[in-house]
Design an enzyme around this catalytic site. Structure first.
Site, PDB file in Angstrom:
ATOM      1  N   HIS A   1      27.236  25.058  24.694  1.00 24.66           N
ATOM      2  CA  HIS A   1      26.700  24.441  23.658  1.00 24.66           C
ATOM      3  C   HIS A   1      25.994  25.123  22.522  1.00 24.66           C
ATOM      4  CE1 HIS A   1      26.555  21.533  27.319  1.00 24.66           C
ATOM      5  NE2 HIS A   1      26.968  20.728  26.563  1.00 24.66           N
TER       6      HIS A   1
ATOM      7  N   SER B   1      30.648  24.317  32.008  1.00 27.74           N
ATOM      8  CA  SER B   1      30.327  22.798  31.818  1.00 27.74           C
ATOM      9  C   SER B   1      29.224  22.471  32.712  1.00 27.74           C
ATOM     10  CB  SER B   1      31.288  22.284  32.904  1.00 27.74           C
ATOM     11  OG  SER B   1      31.267  20.843  32.980  1.00 27.74           O
ATOM     12  N   SER B   2      28.481  21.605  31.956  1.00 29.86           N
ATOM     13  CA  SER B   2      27.355  20.840  32.634  1.00 29.86           C
ATOM     14  C   SER B   2      27.205  20.556  33.964  1.00 29.86           C
ATOM     15  CB  SER B   2      26.796  19.981  32.168  1.00 29.86           C
ATOM     16  OG  SER B   2      26.479  20.044  30.531  1.00 29.86           O
TER      17      SER B   2
ATOM     18  N   GLY C   1      33.563  20.883  20.928  1.00 31.91           N
ATOM     19  CA  GLY C   1      34.297  21.993  21.702  1.00 31.91           C
ATOM     20  C   GLY C   1      35.854  21.711  22.171  1.00 31.91           C
TER      21      GLY C   1
ATOM     22  N   HIS D   1      24.212  24.622  28.114  1.00 28.95           N
ATOM     23  CA  HIS D   1      24.600  25.895  28.661  1.00 28.95           C
ATOM     24  C   HIS D   1      25.178  26.989  27.320  1.00 28.95           C
ATOM     25  CE1 HIS D   1      28.800  24.250  28.172  1.00 28.95           C
ATOM     26  NE2 HIS D   1      28.370  23.369  29.030  1.00 28.95           N
TER      27      HIS D   1
ATOM     28  N   ASP E   1      37.007  20.001  25.436  1.00 30.43           N
ATOM     29  CA  ASP E   1      37.374  18.790  25.737  1.00 30.43           C
ATOM     30  C   ASP E   1      38.673  18.493  24.860  1.00 30.43           C
ATOM     31  OD1 ASP E   1      35.137  17.834  27.536  1.00 30.43           O
ATOM     32  OD2 ASP E   1      34.274  18.942  26.336  1.00 30.43           O
TER      33      ASP E   1
HETATM   34  P1  AMP Z   1      28.968  17.634  26.638  1.00 29.60           P
HETATM   35  O1  AMP Z   1      27.444  17.955  26.642  1.00 29.60           O
HETATM   36  O2  AMP Z   1      29.544  17.856  27.901  1.00 29.60           O
HETATM   37  O3  AMP Z   1      29.245  16.053  26.354  1.00 29.60           O
HETATM   38  O4  AMP Z   1      29.332  18.559  25.560  1.00 29.60           O
HETATM   39  C1  AMP Z   1      28.925  18.563  24.243  1.00 29.60           C
HETATM   40  C2  AMP Z   1      29.922  19.343  23.362  1.00 29.60           C
HETATM   41  O5  AMP Z   1      29.844  20.804  23.853  1.00 29.60           O
HETATM   42  C3  AMP Z   1      31.415  18.666  23.323  1.00 29.60           C
HETATM   43  O6  AMP Z   1      32.058  19.297  21.917  1.00 29.60           O
HETATM   44  C4  AMP Z   1      32.175  19.609  24.361  1.00 29.60           C
HETATM   45  O7  AMP Z   1      33.321  19.810  23.930  1.00 29.60           O
HETATM   46  C5  AMP Z   1      31.382  21.186  23.989  1.00 29.60           C
HETATM   47  N1  AMP Z   1      31.124  22.041  25.142  1.00 29.60           N
HETATM   48  C6  AMP Z   1      31.163  21.713  26.426  1.00 29.60           C
HETATM   49  N2  AMP Z   1      31.205  23.038  27.310  1.00 29.60           N
HETATM   50  C7  AMP Z   1      32.130  23.599  26.465  1.00 29.60           C
HETATM   51  C8  AMP Z   1      32.250  25.101  26.400  1.00 29.60           C
HETATM   52  N3  AMP Z   1      32.484  25.513  27.717  1.00 29.60           N
HETATM   53  N4  AMP Z   1      32.634  25.672  25.522  1.00 29.60           N
HETATM   54  C9  AMP Z   1      32.934  25.052  24.282  1.00 29.60           C
HETATM   55  N5  AMP Z   1      32.296  23.907  24.154  1.00 29.60           N
HETATM   56  C10 AMP Z   1      31.963  23.124  25.151  1.00 29.60           C
END
Ligand code: AMP
Length: 281
Positions: free
Chosen positions: A34, A185-186, A147, A31, A150
């Site tokens: 990312h 968020s995914s 991000g 999204h 988290d």
């Molecule tokens: P994930 O795919 O959810 O494991 O996230 C991958 C990376 O993207 C991690 O470093 C997350 O913290 C970051 N991330 C996920 N959602 C967001 C967001 N809304 N804003 C900024 N970074 C994000």
């Protein structure tokens, strides 16, 4: 853009990749959050450096089988998004190649990981630390972007890098939000329309509590109560945790006399969402 599944091919690509090499680890279902990380990666890598993304739904960090099974997957769309964002390399390994049969090693951070999400999702951060260390070893990035959404994960990864003398610079990127304040968020795609309409209250609850602190309140009790009342006004969500912690140690605090973070995780039925706010006086 190279799309790589095999470890041997990854090692060859990494050896040939121009540096700086900036890594953005993800679990896919990409999204705008990312994409912001990928854009930051390009800024750091410069036009001649390498931006590498990984897309891997890491089974060892899931504590609930239904969360892993239901985790959104959209590889074709994700690859297109990485291409548009100018990534040079995307690593999309299979579970078997990351965790060959008989794997028996986990990486555990033993302090920060015991709080907040670590307390309610046992083993979650062992899975995170293990996969992140493996990706760092395989890809040898000069920088890795995570991000702030988290924020506990970010703190734990910084600790991992410090404690294990890893040669990578961790870069934090601010949380990207929907116009109504909901953190991207995914997992948001799993919300029903009714849940989605309700979900901005998470941010609103945290901001209402943060305002108390900004106005001079130093007692955690009324700050936590304010956020709790906002959250509990919804019949659709269940609080997993709501805590006010020292931003460094992640330990609960009894007075607001240092940088503090108000953090929450809530469930909309099976869908777990997290958010937090830094409290400023
Ligand atoms: P994930 O795919 O959810 O494991 O996230 C991958 C990376 O993207 C991690 O470093 C997350 O913290 C970051 N991330 C996920 N959602 C967001 C967001 N809304 N804003 C900024 N970074 C994000």
């Amino acid at each position: 853009m190279d799309v790589i599944e095999q470890l041997a091919e990854l090692r060859r690509a990494v050896a040939a990749a121009p540096r700086p090499l900036v890594l953005v680890p993800t679990m896919g279902a990409l999204h705008a959050g990312h994409l912001a990380l990928l854009a930051r990666a390009r800024e750091i890598a410069g036009p001649a450096g390498t931006v590498a993304a990984t897309i891997f739904v890491n089974p060892t960090q899931f504590d609930r089988p239904q969360d892993l099974d239901g985790y959104p997957r959209s590889l074709d769309r994700d690859l297109q998004a990485c291409r548009s964002a100018g990534a040079n390399l995307v690593f999309t390994p299979s579970s078997d190649s990351m965790y060959p049969p008989g794997h028996s090693t986990l990486v555990r951070e033993t302090s920060l990981s015991t709080r907040l999400c670590g307390a309610t999702r046992p083993g979650h951060f062992d899975g995170v630390c293990t996969i992140v260390l493996k990706l760092f070893n395989l890809i040898t990035p000069s920088h890795a972007i995570f991000g702030e959404k988290d924020f506990q994960q970010l703190a734990i990864i910084r600790r991992l890098v410090r404690d294990l003398d890893l040669k990578v610079e961790i870069v934090a990127h601010p949380t990207v939000r929907e116009p109504d304040g909901l953190a991207l968020s995914s997992r948001n795609v799993r919300l029903s329309p009714q849940q989605r309409a309700d979900a901005p209250r998470i941010r609103q609850a945290l901001l209402a509590a943060a305002k108390l602190a900004a106005d001079g309140e130093t007692d955690p009790a009324p700050i936590l109560a304010t956020a709790r009342v906002h959250l509990e006004a919804s019949p659709l969500l269940k609080i997993d945790y709501l805590e006010l912690v020292d931003s460094e140690s992640l330990q609960p605090i009894d007075t607001l006399d240092r940088p503090a973070t108000l953090a929450t995780a809530v469930f909309y039925h099976d869908t777990r969402l997290i958010d937090h706010v830094s409290l400023k006086r």
